[in-house]
Design an enzyme around this catalytic site. Sequence first.
Site, short mmCIF file in Angstrom:
data_model
loop_
_atom_site.label_atom_id
_atom_site.label_comp_id
_atom_site.label_asym_id
_atom_site.label_seq_id
_atom_site.Cartn_x
_atom_site.Cartn_y
_atom_site.Cartn_z
N ALA A 28 92.76 78.28 33.86
CA ALA A 28 93.44 79.18 33.60
C ALA A 28 92.32 80.03 32.45
O ALA A 28 93.04 81.13 31.89
CB ALA A 28 94.82 79.05 32.85
N SER A 29 91.15 79.87 32.43
CA SER A 29 90.47 80.28 31.40
C SER A 29 89.95 81.74 31.82
O SER A 29 89.11 82.55 30.99
CB SER A 29 89.37 79.64 30.70
N TYR A 163 83.47 72.28 49.99
CA TYR A 163 84.43 73.10 49.57
C TYR A 163 85.80 73.34 50.54
O TYR A 163 86.79 73.03 50.30
CB TYR A 163 84.09 74.09 49.00
N ALA A 164 85.11 73.71 51.98
CA ALA A 164 86.15 73.90 52.87
C ALA A 164 86.92 73.06 53.31
O ALA A 164 87.84 72.91 53.59
CB ALA A 164 85.44 74.76 53.76
N ALA A 165 86.26 71.77 53.53
CA ALA A 165 86.91 70.63 54.02
C ALA A 165 87.83 70.10 52.93
O ALA A 165 88.98 69.50 53.33
CB ALA A 165 85.69 69.58 54.22
N ALA A 166 87.57 70.07 51.68
CA ALA A 166 88.52 69.69 50.77
C ALA A 166 89.84 70.74 50.62
O ALA A 166 90.76 70.07 50.45
CB ALA A 166 87.63 69.72 49.16
N LYS A 167 89.46 72.01 50.68
CA LYS A 167 90.59 72.81 50.71
C LYS A 167 91.65 72.64 52.07
O LYS A 167 92.85 72.89 51.93
CB LYS A 167 90.09 74.05 50.70
N ILE A 196 87.76 86.99 46.89
CA ILE A 196 87.99 87.36 45.70
C ILE A 196 86.96 88.04 44.79
O ILE A 196 86.09 87.47 44.67
CB ILE A 196 88.95 86.43 45.08
#
Length: 272
Positions: A28-29, A163-167, A196
Amino acid sequence: MHTSDNAGPPAVTISDRLDGRRALVTGASKGTGAAIAARLREAGATVLGVARSAPDPHPGPLGFVAADLTSPDGVDLVAAHVAEHLGGVDILVHTLGGSRSPSGGFAALTDEHWADELGLNLLSAVRLDRALVSGMSAMRRGTVVHVSSIQRRQPLHAATLGYAAAKAALTTYSKGLANEVGPHGVRVNVVSPGFIRSSGADGLVERLSTGQGITRDEALGQVMDSLGGIPLGRPSEPAEVAELVAFLVGDRSAAITGAEHTIDGGTVPTVG
């Protein structure tokens, strides 16, 4: 004057307000997490933000707690803070995620890189859910949103394969969690953004630029091309993702759970 008796019942208005609800937002920072926290506060929720480092200005102990959610100790710290200051949560939005691994495809990723990607993008959410969602089930109400990524369907193998595999794992886990806690009044949904406009995207472009010895503009074009382009013609903004999350945690989406909601400007081809 004749008045018809068949006008039907008056329309039911469902409020988009979140007054009286306690929300926790991770990551949230800055970026999307900060936009989500601000949007939920605007809707009336009491929001506790979590990140490794505090935003400036610091919103105080009721508004922020610094913790590393990739470690069990960090999750324990947040759970204790929630118990002391909020007495539980009604809304849990897990935005924390990203990739710090090098580019270069699967051969460039060591065991340490894989552990880092899974810890940041999957296990941090699993641990926090384990600490807080049982309390929602006991109250028989609550909403959870996990922020995944369109890369779980369109992995960038040269840059962010871990990253893609974890998501992808996070998205599958979320569906199972939704099925388990739905009968207890808790809804779980996934938001999968595309590209984004954020500091995280800037970091990816910088890593590609450095790793391949190309300019930032060339690296940006490479990311856009690898995604298959964005029909809308631009990246999504953090505030636009925040609007989708605000809808999913509120009463307007009371019948929606176990679903993935893509916000990518049309990048991922879909049929039907």
